[in-house]
Design a protein around this motif. Sequence first.
Motif, short mmCIF file in Angstrom:
data_model
loop_
_atom_site.label_atom_id
_atom_site.label_comp_id
_atom_site.label_asym_id
_atom_site.label_seq_id
_atom_site.Cartn_x
_atom_site.Cartn_y
_atom_site.Cartn_z
N SER A 44 0.83 -1.12 -0.03
CA SER A 44 -0.02 0.03 -0.09
C SER A 44 0.92 1.29 0.09
O SER A 44 1.85 1.32 0.43
N VAL A 45 0.25 2.19 -0.64
CA VAL A 45 0.81 3.80 -0.73
C VAL A 45 -0.01 4.48 0.32
O VAL A 45 -1.28 4.69 -0.15
N VAL A 46 0.47 5.18 1.28
CA VAL A 46 -0.14 6.33 2.01
C VAL A 46 0.26 7.55 2.03
O VAL A 46 1.32 7.72 2.04
N ALA A 47 -0.48 8.41 1.40
CA ALA A 47 -0.20 9.79 1.29
C ALA A 47 -0.38 10.68 2.89
O ALA A 47 -1.48 10.33 3.25
N VAL A 48 0.60 11.19 3.29
CA VAL A 48 0.61 11.67 4.56
C VAL A 48 0.64 13.37 4.22
O VAL A 48 1.49 13.87 3.85
N ILE A 49 -0.78 13.82 4.60
CA ILE A 49 -0.75 15.32 4.33
C ILE A 49 -1.12 16.13 5.51
O ILE A 49 -1.53 15.65 6.79
N ALA A 192 4.89 6.20 -10.06
CA ALA A 192 3.78 5.26 -9.94
C ALA A 192 3.95 4.07 -10.42
O ALA A 192 3.47 2.97 -9.68
N ARG A 193 4.86 3.86 -11.57
CA ARG A 193 5.03 2.74 -12.10
C ARG A 193 5.76 1.68 -10.85
O ARG A 193 5.59 0.37 -10.84
N HIS A 194 6.92 2.33 -10.30
CA HIS A 194 7.62 1.41 -9.59
C HIS A 194 6.76 1.14 -8.40
O HIS A 194 7.08 -0.04 -7.59
N LEU A 195 6.12 2.09 -7.64
CA LEU A 195 5.16 1.77 -6.49
C LEU A 195 3.91 0.72 -6.92
O LEU A 195 4.12 0.09 -5.83
N ALA A 196 3.72 0.67 -8.00
CA ALA A 196 2.78 -0.57 -8.21
C ALA A 196 3.59 -1.86 -8.20
O ALA A 196 2.72 -2.89 -7.74
N ASP A 197 4.91 -1.87 -8.29
CA ASP A 197 5.48 -3.11 -8.22
C ASP A 197 6.14 -3.43 -6.67
O ASP A 197 6.89 -4.18 -6.38
N THR A 214 -3.37 10.44 -7.26
CA THR A 214 -2.62 9.72 -8.47
C THR A 214 -1.85 8.54 -7.83
O THR A 214 -1.64 7.57 -8.59
N LEU A 215 -1.23 8.63 -6.63
CA LEU A 215 -0.18 7.68 -6.25
C LEU A 215 -0.52 6.83 -5.18
O LEU A 215 -0.06 5.76 -4.82
N ALA A 216 -1.53 7.44 -4.24
CA ALA A 216 -1.79 6.77 -2.86
C ALA A 216 -3.21 5.82 -3.04
O ALA A 216 -4.12 6.13 -3.74
#
Length: 349
Positions: A44-49, A192-197, A214-216
């Motif tokens: 998972s990708v978590v955006a911290v804002i 984004a491409r690398h985070l998918a893997d 777009t990323l999280a």
Amino acid sequence: MADHLVTGSEEALSGPGRATGPGLHARVRVPGRLDAEVTAAGGSVVAVIGPNGAGKSTLLGALAGTTAMAGEVEVGGRSWTAPPLAVRHRRVGLVFQDQSLFPHLSALENVAFGLRARGRARTPARARAQEWLDRLGVGELAARRPRQLSGGQAQRVAIARALATEPELLLLDEPFSGLDVGVATALRIELARHLADFAGVALLVTHHALDALTLADEVLVLDGGRVAQTGTPRDVAAHPLTDHVARLVGLNVVVDADTNRSFPPSAVTVSLRAPEGSARNRWRASVLSVVPHGDAVRLLARTDGAQELIADVTPEAAVELGLDPGREVWLTVKETSVRTYPRTASMRP
């Protein structure tokens, strides 16, 4: 009691075919700065804002082991805090907005450094580093030193360095900050491409709603050192609970006793006289700033109750009304333009 982010089941977040790996569970307490609990599934990708000073970089530093903290950090079922695991032994990849590359090393040696520090022999470390530089599209720049690279090239090297060690936890602190729009867009697509893997957990600190959208998979909103809201990017964008998030997604938020009410700047009517009738959504306010915003003019005003609201008006209306800083105005919004939702930290059903 610390606030809690639950980023859902591993299956729900990873999606079909998405890589999964070690998950993260952490309760981080840094006195006077941060008290938050984070749980995220592998892959998972978590955006911290959050606003400046909210605790975003403190959270990343605590997870990496570079900021002293109380609490616990567990990755892949293994504790990093009981007993304390030295920074060099934590499988963490770090990417900063200023790249933080070693100036005396080539791009290749910068990427190979982490591998060498973990015991990889020189030749295979360099081969692995070259592979990652190639993946990030800067393989031909392997012999250059950081000062010979553009900002976008240096950031690609920094990302390659972070991923080359196959970290369990990837921490990205505003990786697109300071890059021009075109370079940032291209790098965002590449990342984004690398985070998918990526099978581990990635935490992305950002000030841009586009990064989260777009990323999280999930968004964690920090405010005052605590978790103010969690949820999917779309849910958080649609139902912001803080002024900071509302500004990021271009909405106004008015907080009532147990609900939040949001509405777009285009729904706000600006006038110099008090509106007739007893409309619920009306405020007397003082103009703080007036700036161009696409084909409109965006007005930022502070109400008598110290609430900051934004309104979009036509350039003609801005001139006619004399909308300059300090101007006293009335703001009104029709009830049909207002979305109401509960004041809860998590928007998850």
